[in-house]
Design a protein around this motif. Sequence first.
Motif, short mmCIF file in Angstrom:
data_model
loop_
_atom_site.label_atom_id
_atom_site.label_comp_id
_atom_site.label_asym_id
_atom_site.label_seq_id
_atom_site.Cartn_x
_atom_site.Cartn_y
_atom_site.Cartn_z
N ARG A 1 -40.55 16.79 5.94
CA ARG A 1 -39.70 16.11 4.96
C ARG A 1 -40.56 15.12 4.18
NH1 ARG A 1 -36.64 15.60 9.84
NH2 ARG A 1 -35.05 17.25 9.99
N SER A 2 -41.20 15.63 3.16
CA SER A 2 -42.16 14.81 2.43
C SER A 2 -41.51 13.63 1.71
CB SER A 2 -42.95 15.66 1.43
OG SER A 2 -42.08 16.24 0.47
N TYR A 3 -40.22 13.73 1.43
CA TYR A 3 -39.49 12.62 0.80
C TYR A 3 -38.62 11.88 1.81
CZ TYR A 3 -40.60 13.41 -4.13
OH TYR A 3 -41.23 13.48 -5.34
N GLY A 4 -38.81 12.14 3.10
CA GLY A 4 -37.98 11.50 4.10
C GLY A 4 -36.58 12.10 4.11
N SER A 5 -35.58 11.31 4.51
CA SER A 5 -34.21 11.81 4.62
C SER A 5 -33.26 11.05 3.70
CB SER A 5 -33.72 11.67 6.08
OG SER A 5 -34.54 12.42 6.94
N TYR A 6 -33.80 10.55 2.59
CA TYR A 6 -32.98 9.75 1.69
C TYR A 6 -31.79 10.52 1.12
CZ TYR A 6 -36.66 6.23 1.75
OH TYR A 6 -37.55 5.28 2.15
N ARG A 7 -31.92 11.84 0.97
CA ARG A 7 -30.84 12.63 0.39
C ARG A 7 -29.60 12.68 1.31
NH1 ARG A 7 -32.09 16.31 -3.94
NH2 ARG A 7 -32.72 14.82 -5.55
N ALA A 8 -29.71 12.23 2.54
CA ALA A 8 -28.56 12.23 3.44
C ALA A 8 -27.39 11.46 2.83
CB ALA A 8 -28.94 11.61 4.80
N GLU A 9 -27.70 10.38 2.11
CA GLU A 9 -26.64 9.59 1.49
C GLU A 9 -25.90 10.37 0.41
OE1 GLU A 9 -27.36 5.45 0.63
OE2 GLU A 9 -29.31 5.58 1.57
N VAL A 10 -26.63 11.21 -0.32
CA VAL A 10 -26.01 12.00 -1.38
C VAL A 10 -25.10 13.06 -0.76
CG1 VAL A 10 -26.45 13.47 -3.38
CG2 VAL A 10 -28.02 11.60 -2.84
N PHE A 11 -25.52 13.67 0.34
CA PHE A 11 -24.67 14.66 1.01
C PHE A 11 -23.42 14.00 1.59
CE2 PHE A 11 -28.70 17.09 1.14
CZ PHE A 11 -28.25 18.24 0.51
N ALA A 12 -23.53 12.75 2.02
CA ALA A 12 -22.34 12.03 2.49
C ALA A 12 -21.36 11.82 1.34
CB ALA A 12 -22.75 10.68 3.10
N SER A 13 -21.88 11.55 0.15
CA SER A 13 -21.02 11.41 -1.02
C SER A 13 -20.35 12.72 -1.36
CB SER A 13 -21.84 10.92 -2.22
OG SER A 13 -22.42 9.65 -1.96
N LEU A 14 -21.06 13.83 -1.18
CA LEU A 14 -20.48 15.15 -1.43
C LEU A 14 -19.34 15.42 -0.45
CD1 LEU A 14 -20.52 17.87 -2.90
CD2 LEU A 14 -22.26 18.63 -1.28
N LEU A 15 -19.51 14.99 0.80
CA LEU A 15 -18.43 15.13 1.79
C LEU A 15 -17.20 14.35 1.35
CD1 LEU A 15 -17.35 16.07 4.53
CD2 LEU A 15 -18.46 14.07 5.56
N ALA A 16 -17.42 13.15 0.79
CA ALA A 16 -16.29 12.35 0.30
C ALA A 16 -15.53 13.09 -0.79
CB ALA A 16 -16.80 11.01 -0.25
N VAL A 17 -16.25 13.74 -1.68
CA VAL A 17 -15.62 14.51 -2.77
C VAL A 17 -14.76 15.63 -2.20
CG1 VAL A 17 -16.08 16.06 -4.71
CG2 VAL A 17 -17.39 13.96 -4.46
#
Length: 301
Positions: free
Chosen positions: A79-95
Amino acid sequence: MGHGHGHGHGHAGGRHRWRLAVSFALIGAFFVVELAYGLISGSLALLSDAGHMAADVVTLGAALIATRIATRPDTTGRRSYGSYRAEVFASLLAVMLMLGVAVYVAAEAIGRIGTPAQVASGPMLIVGAIGLAVNLVALLLLRAGAAESLNVKGAYLEVVADTAGSVGVILAGWLVATTGRPFWDTLIALAIGVFVAVRAVALGRQVFAVLGQHVPEGIDATAVAGDLAAIDGVRDVHDLHLWTLTSGMNVATAHLVTADQSDNHAVLDQARDLLRSRHGVAHATLQVEPADHSGCDELGW
């Protein structure tokens, strides 16, 4: 050849994790109360708001988990960019949850047409008032973080919709009590569902813009290219890419073609500072190429 990197100061969601935690506790406790009284009173408005509260509980829980995951260092090396995208996927779950609640409420409202259920207005008024107070506290907690983090914004919008839902429950209870017609409960429940759906679509557009790696909102790619090309010693700019990794973390890559005898170190420093100070790009990977370099011409995409 060279690369210039600017570094941010941590992701936005992690700084507001405590706000998510307190809101999660408040809304989780109230959800149990509202669900119980929704079943007892027979109010679709209460049940629809409880369903949205359930979405809040899951969303806030996912947001909390996401902010924790996003701060963990990568131990896999993949994961060269770490796991920062986890927050975006959480927002997708909210949608997805918000849209699910809206569909459920609409289906229940349609099912009651012609056969309205008996509704107890007293519990609706009491629970609606308590819910309004809980949501207002959560809104105050999340408002600051919503401006910085897409993840916190998703939770904030959920609570905004819940606040409107609580007002709707109070209004429905008052109308049922004064008119004696349970039809108002169904109508307002449907209005709550529509409001939730509109909010979900708005947040979804932002989430998909991040996942689709669109140019970040508020940044003009043409202006960025022009500013880089105006740096002393730069002849051309190509392969410019701009996207958002997660809230508050904009990223860029670009190739800068320099004139002969140019000071590449100075070019890198100026380009990095320009991207950070003028365009809000904290992390930039810049490749400096001499004018006679033709390697990029071999790429077909």
